[in-house]
Design a protein around this motif. Sequence first.
Motif, PDB file in Angstrom:
ATOM      1  N   UNK A 107     -22.593 -92.056  72.035  1.00 11.92           N
ATOM      2  CA  UNK A 107     -22.728 -93.148  71.020  1.00 11.92           C
ATOM      3  C   UNK A 107     -23.012 -92.540  69.607  1.00 11.92           C
ATOM      4  N   UNK A 108     -23.640 -93.426  68.672  1.00 12.06           N
ATOM      5  CA  UNK A 108     -24.177 -92.605  67.735  1.00 12.06           C
ATOM      6  C   UNK A 108     -25.621 -92.168  67.829  1.00 12.06           C
ATOM      7  N   UNK A 109     -26.226 -92.448  68.893  1.00 11.09           N
ATOM      8  CA  UNK A 109     -27.636 -91.784  69.226  1.00 11.09           C
ATOM      9  C   UNK A 109     -28.592 -92.799  69.745  1.00 11.09           C
ATOM     10  N   UNK A 110     -29.903 -92.525  69.912  1.00 13.83           N
ATOM     11  CA  UNK A 110     -30.923 -93.000  70.503  1.00 13.83           C
ATOM     12  C   UNK A 110     -31.305 -94.358  69.916  1.00 13.83           C
ATOM     13  N   UNK A 117     -29.251-100.398  64.117  1.00 13.78           N
ATOM     14  CA  UNK A 117     -28.011-100.071  63.663  1.00 13.78           C
ATOM     15  C   UNK A 117     -28.226 -98.870  62.634  1.00 13.78           C
ATOM     16  N   UNK A 118     -27.524 -98.123  62.743  1.00 13.64           N
ATOM     17  CA  UNK A 118     -27.490 -96.906  61.512  1.00 13.64           C
ATOM     18  C   UNK A 118     -25.965 -96.945  60.960  1.00 13.64           C
ATOM     19  N   UNK A 119     -24.948 -96.957  61.805  1.00 10.70           N
ATOM     20  CA  UNK A 119     -23.544 -96.989  61.469  1.00 10.70           C
ATOM     21  C   UNK A 119     -22.807 -98.281  61.916  1.00 10.70           C
ATOM     22  N   UNK A 120     -21.582 -98.245  61.284  1.00 13.84           N
ATOM     23  CA  UNK A 120     -20.885 -99.328  61.625  1.00 13.84           C
ATOM     24  C   UNK A 120     -20.506 -99.348  63.008  1.00 13.84           C
ATOM     25  N   UNK A 121     -20.616-100.706  63.778  1.00 16.01           N
ATOM     26  CA  UNK A 121     -20.222-100.786  65.164  1.00 16.01           C
ATOM     27  C   UNK A 121     -21.377-100.642  66.051  1.00 16.01           C
ATOM     28  N   UNK A 122     -22.633-100.313  65.535  1.00 14.25           N
ATOM     29  CA  UNK A 122     -23.826-100.024  66.164  1.00 14.25           C
ATOM     30  C   UNK A 122     -24.229-101.236  67.144  1.00 14.25           C
ATOM     31  N   UNK A 143     -43.383-100.098  79.230  1.00 16.22           N
ATOM     32  CA  UNK A 143     -43.183 -99.422  78.185  1.00 16.22           C
ATOM     33  C   UNK A 143     -41.885 -98.492  78.181  1.00 16.22           C
ATOM     34  N   UNK A 144     -41.407 -98.182  77.021  1.00 17.83           N
ATOM     35  CA  UNK A 144     -39.949 -97.631  76.993  1.00 17.83           C
ATOM     36  C   UNK A 144     -39.979 -96.412  76.061  1.00 17.83           C
ATOM     37  N   UNK A 145     -39.303 -95.333  76.414  1.00 19.32           N
ATOM     38  CA  UNK A 145     -39.271 -94.292  75.519  1.00 19.32           C
ATOM     39  C   UNK A 145     -37.846 -93.618  75.437  1.00 19.32           C
ATOM     40  N   UNK A 146     -37.314 -93.532  74.221  1.00 19.02           N
ATOM     41  CA  UNK A 146     -35.863 -93.118  74.333  1.00 19.02           C
ATOM     42  C   UNK A 146     -35.886 -91.756  73.908  1.00 19.02           C
ATOM     43  N   UNK A 147     -35.085 -90.955  74.330  1.00 19.69           N
ATOM     44  CA  UNK A 147     -34.957 -89.601  74.117  1.00 19.69           C
ATOM     45  C   UNK A 147     -33.523 -89.228  73.481  1.00 19.69           C
ATOM     46  N   UNK A 148     -33.497 -88.609  72.528  1.00 16.85           N
ATOM     47  CA  UNK A 148     -32.321 -88.149  71.761  1.00 16.85           C
ATOM     48  C   UNK A 148     -31.694 -87.065  72.690  1.00 16.85           C
ATOM     49  N   UNK A 149     -30.639 -87.231  73.290  1.00 16.84           N
ATOM     50  CA  UNK A 149     -30.082 -86.263  74.109  1.00 16.84           C
ATOM     51  C   UNK A 149     -29.254 -85.219  73.376  1.00 16.84           C
ATOM     52  N   UNK A 150     -29.134 -83.910  74.064  1.00 16.27           N
ATOM     53  CA  UNK A 150     -28.732 -82.933  73.239  1.00 16.27           C
ATOM     54  C   UNK A 150     -27.039 -83.236  72.804  1.00 16.27           C
ATOM     55  N   UNK A 151     -26.681 -83.035  71.272  1.00 18.80           N
ATOM     56  CA  UNK A 151     -25.310 -83.316  71.086  1.00 18.80           C
ATOM     57  C   UNK A 151     -25.258 -84.701  70.598  1.00 18.80           C
ATOM     58  N   UNK A 152     -26.131 -85.477  70.669  1.00 16.58           N
ATOM     59  CA  UNK A 152     -26.070 -86.832  70.329  1.00 16.58           C
ATOM     60  C   UNK A 152     -26.872 -87.134  69.045  1.00 16.58           C
ATOM     61  N   UNK A 153     -26.502 -88.080  68.287  1.00 17.37           N
ATOM     62  CA  UNK A 153     -27.255 -88.503  67.188  1.00 17.37           C
ATOM     63  C   UNK A 153     -28.054 -87.592  66.383  1.00 17.37           C
ATOM     64  N   UNK A 154     -29.331 -87.392  66.220  1.00 18.63           N
ATOM     65  CA  UNK A 154     -30.038 -86.470  65.491  1.00 18.63           C
ATOM     66  C   UNK A 154     -29.836 -85.025  65.805  1.00 18.63           C
ATOM     67  N   UNK A 157     -24.972 -84.737  66.713  1.00 23.41           N
ATOM     68  CA  UNK A 157     -23.766 -85.727  66.641  1.00 23.41           C
ATOM     69  C   UNK A 157     -23.980 -87.042  65.985  1.00 23.41           C
ATOM     70  N   UNK A 158     -24.205 -86.897  64.897  1.00 24.68           N
ATOM     71  CA  UNK A 158     -24.354 -87.887  63.887  1.00 24.68           C
ATOM     72  C   UNK A 158     -23.421 -88.124  62.876  1.00 24.68           C
ATOM     73  N   UNK A 159     -22.403 -89.175  62.876  1.00 28.17           N
ATOM     74  CA  UNK A 159     -22.471 -90.294  63.938  1.00 28.17           C
ATOM     75  C   UNK A 159     -21.988 -90.109  65.243  1.00 28.17           C
TER      76      UNK A 159
END
Length: 337
Positions: A107-110, A117-122, A143-154, A157-159
């Motif tokens: 996807x576009x990221x975490x 939404x950061x990008x169109x379609x998010x 509680x919830x923690x999102x981790x930006x996976x390698x090669x995604x988002x920031x 992989x942006x976008x």
Amino acid sequence: MEIKHSREREMTVLKETVPSMAFDPARESLQEWQEKASVKLCELLSLPRTECERELNIEFTEKHEGFTEIRFVFQSEEGEYAPCHIWIPETEENEKPPVMICLQGHSTGMHISMGRAKFEGDEETANDGDRDFMKHCIERGIAAVCLEQRCFGERGGNPNPDCYFSAMTALLSGRTLLGGRVWDIMKLIDVLSENFADKINVNKVYCMGNSGGGTATFYGTALDKRIKAAIPSCAFATFSGSIGAMYHCACNYVPGIAKYFDMAEIAGLIAPRPLVIVSGKEDGIFPLPTAEHEFSRLKDVYYKNSVCPDNCIHVKGDGGHRFYAEPAYEEFGKLVK
């Protein structure tokens, strides 16, 4: 003489490959099998990686209605930095909530996990596919923690996800991109235990994800027993019926893995911990029939020989390659009471 496409030969070989490390209850206990199987899986994924300083940097803390958000970045291996957001729900005094690690797929990221939404379609991706995991967790007091996976988002992989080059380059040096993602999950748990134990219950760490996030959830939960329960979605099927049968991103592939394991074996390393596997009835890339085949083996061979044979459930959503929040969380809640 008929000249066939070479791919047909490779598919034939894959279908004929029998996992040599499949569990046989007549020969050993499940625990004995898990000990040696986890060593082999670590070897195939190229784990462990080299330890380094975490260099934790908390970038901001913000109050929202019903929860507190903390943005932080940590170093998982030398030169590899992982951005994260943790949402901690408001609770009764001195009550520490369990925490869910939330992993997006391609996807576009975490930020999809946060429903932002950061990008169109998010917005459609997050809401229509129930991929806004963190909102659902907060609603349930987790509680919830999102981790930006390698090669995604920031992380490159942006976008658009940018896995192929990294995955292929990693293979040249005997590494795997999937192994890097699993390592990040393990190091994130270290960070949570060392820096957030005053805010969350670090003895109740869960993990979930869809598609590529579901794959990382499977492998990460299989290898880190600190993860007490998991909800992998749209990432479970036979290798020959899914990633071997059609085009998938290179980040799904681990060299030689089918010689030792199929997906029931990977999931078998999770037993007897609670496991809710989610499939879409119309998922075209992790087809339901092959998922049902593997779940039968998982249930009848691995969980049956564990101390909690009913701790795995297969949820089947009426749709395609997406998450199905209501039935998944309902079944998850039954297992982690």
